[in-house]
Write a protein that holds these residues in place. Structure first.
Motif, PDB file in Angstrom:
ATOM      1  N   GLN A   1      17.577  23.122  12.646  1.00 10.00           N
ATOM      2  CA  GLN A   1      16.836  24.217  12.028  1.00 10.00           C
ATOM      3  C   GLN A   1      17.365  25.560  12.511  1.00 10.00           C
ATOM      4  N   GLU A   2      17.742  25.605  13.778  1.00  3.66           N
ATOM      5  CA  GLU A   2      18.276  26.863  14.313  1.00  3.66           C
ATOM      6  C   GLU A   2      19.627  27.184  13.696  1.00  3.66           C
TER       7      GLU A   2
ATOM      8  N   VAL B   1       1.173  31.397   5.934  1.00  8.48           N
ATOM      9  CA  VAL B   1       1.399  30.256   6.804  1.00  8.48           C
ATOM     10  C   VAL B   1       2.737  30.389   7.487  1.00  8.48           C
ATOM     11  N   SER B   2       3.736  30.708   6.682  1.00  4.24           N
ATOM     12  CA  SER B   2       5.066  30.744   7.283  1.00  4.24           C
ATOM     13  C   SER B   2       5.187  31.895   8.270  1.00  4.24           C
TER      14      SER B   2
ATOM     15  N   THR C   1      18.875  29.960   0.568  1.00  6.17           N
ATOM     16  CA  THR C   1      17.619  29.404   1.054  1.00  6.17           C
ATOM     17  C   THR C   1      17.920  28.074   1.729  1.00  6.17           C
ATOM     18  N   GLU C   2      16.925  27.598   2.465  1.00  2.79           N
ATOM     19  CA  GLU C   2      17.075  26.301   3.113  1.00  2.79           C
ATOM     20  C   GLU C   2      17.346  25.221   2.078  1.00  2.79           C
ATOM     21  N   LEU C   3      16.657  25.340   0.966  1.00  4.14           N
ATOM     22  CA  LEU C   3      16.789  24.304  -0.046  1.00  4.14           C
ATOM     23  C   LEU C   3      18.211  24.249  -0.591  1.00  4.14           C
ATOM     24  N   ASP C   4      18.852  25.408  -0.712  1.00  2.00           N
ATOM     25  CA  ASP C   4      20.237  25.416  -1.194  1.00  2.00           C
ATOM     26  C   ASP C   4      21.126  24.607  -0.271  1.00  2.00           C
ATOM     27  N   ILE C   5      20.948  24.827   1.015  1.00  2.00           N
ATOM     28  CA  ILE C   5      21.787  24.127   1.981  1.00  2.00           C
ATOM     29  C   ILE C   5      21.519  22.630   1.906  1.00  2.00           C
TER      30      ILE C   5
ATOM     31  N   ILE D   1       6.976  21.448   5.374  1.00  2.00           N
ATOM     32  CA  ILE D   1       6.549  21.429   6.772  1.00  2.00           C
ATOM     33  C   ILE D   1       7.737  21.528   7.716  1.00  2.00           C
ATOM     34  N   THR D   2       8.826  20.854   7.376  1.00  2.00           N
ATOM     35  CA  THR D   2       9.971  20.933   8.279  1.00  2.00           C
ATOM     36  C   THR D   2      10.696  22.276   8.178  1.00  2.00           C
ATOM     37  N   ASN D   3      10.549  22.943   7.057  1.00  2.00           N
ATOM     38  CA  ASN D   3      11.188  24.249   6.917  1.00  2.00           C
ATOM     39  C   ASN D   3      10.138  25.308   6.622  1.00  2.00           C
ATOM     40  N   PRO D   4       9.419  25.708   7.640  1.00  2.00           N
ATOM     41  CA  PRO D   4       8.302  26.622   7.389  1.00  2.00           C
ATOM     42  C   PRO D   4       8.723  27.971   6.822  1.00  2.00           C
ATOM     43  N   HIS D   5       9.976  28.317   6.959  1.00  2.00           N
ATOM     44  CA  HIS D   5      10.391  29.626   6.432  1.00  2.00           C
ATOM     45  C   HIS D   5      10.724  29.588   4.960  1.00  2.00           C
ATOM     46  N   TRP D   6      10.827  28.401   4.457  1.00  2.00           N
ATOM     47  CA  TRP D   6      11.204  28.255   3.058  1.00  2.00           C
ATOM     48  C   TRP D   6      10.130  28.814   2.158  1.00  2.00           C
ATOM     49  N   GLN D   7      10.531  29.592   1.176  1.00  2.00           N
ATOM     50  CA  GLN D   7       9.554  30.131   0.249  1.00  2.00           C
ATOM     51  C   GLN D   7       9.718  29.450  -1.093  1.00  2.00           C
ATOM     52  N   PRO D   8       8.837  28.536  -1.370  1.00  2.00           N
ATOM     53  CA  PRO D   8       8.951  27.782  -2.617  1.00  2.00           C
ATOM     54  C   PRO D   8       8.535  28.631  -3.811  1.00  2.00           C
ATOM     55  N   PRO D   9       8.864  28.170  -5.004  1.00  2.00           N
ATOM     56  CA  PRO D   9       8.398  28.877  -6.192  1.00  2.00           C
ATOM     57  C   PRO D   9       6.865  28.903  -6.244  1.00  2.00           C
TER      58      PRO D   9
END
Lengths: 215, 854
Positions: free
Chosen positions: B177-178, B681-682, B200-204, B558-566
């Motif tokens: 995550q880091e 939350v994030s 974004t995290e999701l892209d990776i 939950i595993t990527n709390p910084h992720w901003q979903p649609p």
């Protein structure tokens, strides 16, 4: 596929192909060229001037602007005429203009060319029966090309990735410095021809065998 | 006109034409490309390598590992050839006497044939030469790959050092995550990806897991032929590394595969027009690959045997029990994997579940075998004891022929037998164990719950969690079976595969073609029975089974709390989180668990947490001291854990789990804070991260995910009680096992089943999906649900925009709001799809039941 790709599509008559292609390619290149860089010793540079030139088309009601560089024009013309010759009477083809960046790599590998923007122009050729239709086509293609040019400008106006301005040593990795009056980004023109029938049975079979034997 | 004064002057001309007047010229300063990391061509490969290097703990470890692997390969081949050709076994077995002048001892070098004899042996044997050539080619291939890899990973190494500012020595102690956060950070500066300003995290994740997501989706939709009905063995799963390799070869990267390159599907496969033709082509490709497999079969077989021999004999000798040990099967890993779940996340999840899972499997030791094993162990043990005693008395006994070997054999025999004898002091509670397992593995077919003690459930679970011995055996069989599966099973599915790739591929800007399931869009792929009712617009064909979309989404969030979903997704997540936390709070206010009789309606989480034991009081008491506090309460959670462990005894697994849940519960509460929006939350959790390392965070994330998974399963169970459940486990045939249980549970002859505490808090143990008791159960379920938070049932009636969570539970019979979009828009007229199509449409009025995917 870390690169943008834009697709333009045009439908033209056989004799208009060359001019239409030149119009589009030159329009794109006009926006992707700068004047020659003159580097100073403190790591600064000045940019030379680029002239522009209006070109009237013979077979299309259209005038486009291009960089007034004979050399560049010659290169483009050569590529386009090759494409035109390869294109059969009513086929489809695609010519693509790819801007890339070179990345130096260590010894065992050759330099990588990484594209950052690809313009694909799909060409549909039509046969026209009589002079009247040709006249209509002449105007219509002119209008269409005008739309495309605006399209191109819109895309180019967006704030998107462009290679950063290079230092003197790296200028060859970003710009094509071979021309003496203008300096476009490194580009490559490729084309491919597809049959209008696309995948006929025989080609499918041939491809099938080729595919399967390519184990 | 002597002197004409005028303003005009002659210009001091400097006729240097270009450039005129340098000092007035606009000067530019080139930015240059300070780093080489802008605009990377193949980001898929790049991210994969970055991930791999992280997982392999840095460059040196990786390099060493690979070198040793190469050496090992040489050694395996060399040593085998040596053993086969250069050893005089007669000398070793003392069938032949060696004439020694100085001593009578036989030494090892005596048994080795001289060089020339040896090479003559090899030269005469064509098979050995064939083997040597094959392995030589293979080795060279590996060597070239290795050298290439070294060059590539060197670049990645400098990326870590220069761009990410991480040294190789600290890499093993940095979480993924880091690393990911750093990558996202430097994208702003270097523009690795040119399509977007920010990654974004999701892209990776999408890029790293592009093909794995497809595989997970295909297994989820039962597209791959990995389950078989065999006449003797019944239902079985066959999915080996060889088979997986072939699947990937066919779909993703082999010659003529569906994918053009790493990131895009070939355009012709995206159009529906000539799907039949494409399917034919795919079928013929599969045939060819199958034939090639068949031809190469001897080579692969020999290789597998050699490899297995050298890698496992030593282990078996050292601890024979390891063959009886279990491991998660390859199929299990595919079935249990979330969309967008990296290898290490999956592995840690499964490892956490390992203990409970093996405990669960041990519940089912056959009593007959136990009796036999006990007696065999007794006899073998007595023999062994005598032999050992004799040896201790006089070690010359060892020199007697076969004494040493029989001691070894008897030892092995006893160890094997012992694994069949259950521990006397162990009390097994399969239902609870299964629940603990579920908390970690997150997926489970519906009909397992309530049937945990049944042999069928065990058999099905063993498909996910198989004996290591079976695993090795399957790997050995794989070269023979793989071509058969390819030629006879996969080929028939070619049209479905083509359709699958066309329907479920989306092009995402900056990522390329990905599996649409991996977008985790509840609207497109949600399953109405999994909390996305009213939100989903998916037809049955588009719904992911087992709530995979929803669970994956929660897992990823939950595993990527910084992720901003649609936005809609945010809504879904925050709603679910809020519900779970509210119910957790409700559960904790319920201070006296003994007062909870069956008639008293209770919230779901209390249901999950409390369990049947009085332990509940302990941890609820602990909890009440914890509730209103923030991060400094961390040791409190640990204390709760500690206080639980001595009391819990045989149930300690469960106890620790629920303690962990408490911890995660308050983690969640601090995270949610006041707001319910996922954005708050994030941000809350990032404040958190400042105080704790992200490792701790990820540890809590996994427990938080566990509680969410349990909650969703519970809700799903209640929701689908009224319906006939839609089994994904064996969609080919209806599941007989779950229909016939209701009441013989009590009268089951199996003694152990009586130990199962049938708590009233687990209605499942009393009821079943069967029709008889369903209405009563759902009645209580409805009551319970209604009393939890001020609930859903009213809101459900108020309008479609209202909270759809668990709404179905309030009604016994409901008509699902499944949009029946059919299978796909275009060209579904093929004969092969006729059947399922008709079935789907006929289901319009009915609740969805067993879906048939032929």
């Amino acid at each position: 596929m870390n690169c943008r790709s834009e697709v333009l599509e045009v439908t033209v008559e056989a004799r208009q192909v060359e001019e239409a292609m030149l119009a589009l390619l030159h329009t794109i290149l006009l926006h992707r060229s700068t004047g020659k860089f003159h580097y100073k010793k403190e790591g600064t540079y000045s940019i030379g001037t680029v002239g522009t030139q209006d070109i009237d088309c013979d077979f299309i009601d259209f005038t486009f602007v291009r960089v007034s560089s004979e050399e560049l024009d010659r290169v483009i013309r050569k590529a386009v005429s090759e494409f035109k010759d390869a294109l059969s009477s009513d086929g489809m083809g695609q010519i693509s203009l790819e801007f890339y960046q070179k990345k130096k790599s260590r010894w065992p590998f050759s330099d990588e060319c990484i594209p950052w923007e690809v313009w694909s122009i799909k060409v549909n050729m039509v046969n026209l029966a009589n002079e009247q239709e040709r006249q209509i086509c002449r105007e219509k293609v002119g209008e269409k090309l005008g739309d495309k040019v605006i399209n191109v400008v819109e895309v180019i106006n967006r704030h998107e990735y462009l290679p950063k301005m290079p230092t003197q040593s790296e200028v060859d990795n970003v710009f094509d410095t071979s021309l003496k009056d203008v300096q476009p980004y490194l580009y490559k023109i490729t084309y491919q021809i597809t049959d209008s029938l696309g995948t006929s049975v025989s080609t499918t079979m041939r491809r099938l065998i080729k595919d399967t034997l390519a184990l | 006109m002597a002197h004409f004064e005028t303003e005009y002057q002659r210009l001091e001309a400097s006729y240097s034409d270009s450039p005129p007047g340098e000092e007035n010229l606009l000067m530019h300063v080139p930015e240059g490309s300070k780093s080489q990391w802008h605009h990377i061509e193949n980001l898929d490969l790049f991210f994969q390598r970055v991930y791999n290097l992280h997982q392999k703990n840095g460059f040196t470890c990786m390099l060493l590992g690979e070198i040793f692997e190469l050496v090992q390969l040489l050694f395996v081949v060399g040593f085998t050839v040596f053993l086969a050709n250069c050893v005089d076994y007669d000398v070793l077995f003392a069938n032949k006497f060696v004439n020694h002048t100085d001593s009578s001892k036989v030494t090892l070098p005596d048994a080795i044939l001289p060089m020339d004899v040896c090479s003559a042996h090899i030269r005469d044997n064509t098979f050995v030469i064939f083997l040597l050539i094959i392995s030589g080619v293979f080795w060279l291939h590996r060597l070239v790959k290795f050298l290439y890899n070294v060059c590539c990973y060197w670049e990645i190494r400098s990326f870590y050092i220069n761009a990410l500012k991480m040294t190789m020595s600290e890499l093993p102690y940095v979480t993924w995550q880091e690393v990911q956060a750093r990558i996202i950070e430097i994208q702003k500066e270097h523009q690795i990806c040119i399509h977007k300003k920010e990654l974004t995290e999701l892209d990776i994740y999408h890029r790293i897991l592009r093909f794995k997501n497809y595989m997970v989706a295909m297994v989820n939709k039962s597209l791959l032929p990995v389950r078989f009905r065999l006449p003797a063995l019944g239902d079985s799963v066959f999915y080996t590394r060889g088979l997986k390799y072939n699947f990937e070869l066919i779909f993703f990267w082999g010659p003529g595969s569906l994918f053009e390159n790493e990131w895009s599907l070939k355009p012709e496969y995206k159009r529906g027009g000539n799907r039949l033709e494409l399917a034919d082509r795919l079928a013929s490709r599969i045939l060819w690959i199958g034939v090639a497999n068949l031809l190469l079969c001897p080579v692969i077989l020999v290789w597998q045997i050699l490899y297995a021999f050298f890698s496992y004999t030593e282990v078996i000798k050292r601890e024979p029990g390891s063959l009886g040990a279990r491991c998660w099967s390859l199929y299990g890993r595919c079935y249990l994997r979330h969309f967008n779940e990296l290898d290490h996340e999956l592995m840690s999840r499964l490892s956490k579940g390992y203990k409970a899972a093996s405990k669960y499997m041990n519940c089912f030791l056959s009593p007959l075998l136990t009796v036999v094993a006990k007696n065999v162990a007794f006899f073998a043990g007595s023999l062994l004891a005598v032999l050992i005693a004799l040896t201790i008395y006089d070690e010359d006994v060892l020199a007697v022929e076969h004494v040493l070997s029989s001691i070894t054999l008897l030892g092995v025999c006893i160890t094997v037998c012992r694994s069949f004898i259950p521990d006397k002091h162990m009390v097994f509670c399969p239902e609870q164990l299964l629940r603990v397992i579920l908390a970690h593995i997150h997926y489970m077919p519906d009909h397992w719950q309530g049937n945990a003690h049944r042999y069928e459930t065990r058999d099905q679970f063993s498909q996910l969690f198989q004996y290591k011995a079976v695993f090795i055996l399957e790997e050995l069989l794989s070269p023979v079976v793989t071509p058969i599966i390819l030629i006879f099973c996969l080929r028939r599915k070619s049209l479905e595969i083509i359709d699958f790739f066309r329907n479920f591929t989306v092009e995402v800007v900056g990522v390329g073609d990905t599996c649409s399931f991996a977008q985790m869009d509840v609207r497109q792929h949600g399953h109405p029975a999994w909390m996305s009712e009213g939100k989903t617009e998916a037809s049955i064909y588009q719904q992911a089974e087992d709530g995979k979309t929803e669970l994956s989404l929660m897992h990823f969030a939950i595993t990527n709390p910084h992720w901003q979903p649609p936005r809609e997704t945010t809504h879904f997540i925050s709603q679910l989180k809020e519900r779970v936390h509210r119910e957790a709070a409700g559960a904790s206010s319920d201070t006296h668990p003994l007062s909870l009789s069956e008639s008293e309606p209770r919230s779901l989480v209390a249901n999950i947490l409390a369990g049947p034991s009085t332990l509940a009081s302990v941890h609820f008491a602990c909890d009440s001291s914890l509730t209103n506090s923030g991060v400094p309460e961390m040791p409190g959670g640990a204390a709760a854990l500690r206080s639980l462990s001595p009391i819990s005894g045989s149930l300690h697994l469960r106890g620790s789990l629920s303690a962990a849940h408490r911890a995660s519960g308050f983690t969640g509460r601090t995270m949610t804070g006041s707001g319910t929006d996922a954005r708050t939350v994030s941000s809350g959790s990032s404040a958190w991260e400042g105080q704790l390392t992200s490792l701790v965070l990820s540890e809590y994330a996994s427990t938080e995910m566990s509680i969410h998974a349990l909650y969703m399963h519970e809700l799903h169970k209640q929701q689908s009680r009224g319906d006939l459940s839609r089994h994904t486990w064996h969609r080919q045939e209806s599941d007989e096992s779950s229909d016939s249980i209701p009441d013989e549970v009590r009268s089951e002859p199996n003694a152990r089943s009586r130990h199962v505490p049938r708590s009233h808090t687990f209605p499942t143990t009393l009821t079943s999906p069967g029709a008889g008791s369903a209405s009563a159960a759902s009645g209580t379920a409805a009551g319970r649900d209604g009393a939890g938070p001020q609930s859903s049932s009213q809101r459900r009636h108020s309008g479609p925009a209202a909270d759809p969570f668990g709404a179905g539970a309030a009604k016994v019979v409901r008509t699902p709001l499944v949009p029946m979009g059919g299978w796909a828009e275009d060209g579904k007229a093929s004969s092969r799809h006729q059947e399922p199509l008709q079935e789907e449409t006929s289901e319009d009025e009915l609740p969805p039941h067993i879906q048939k995917v032929t």
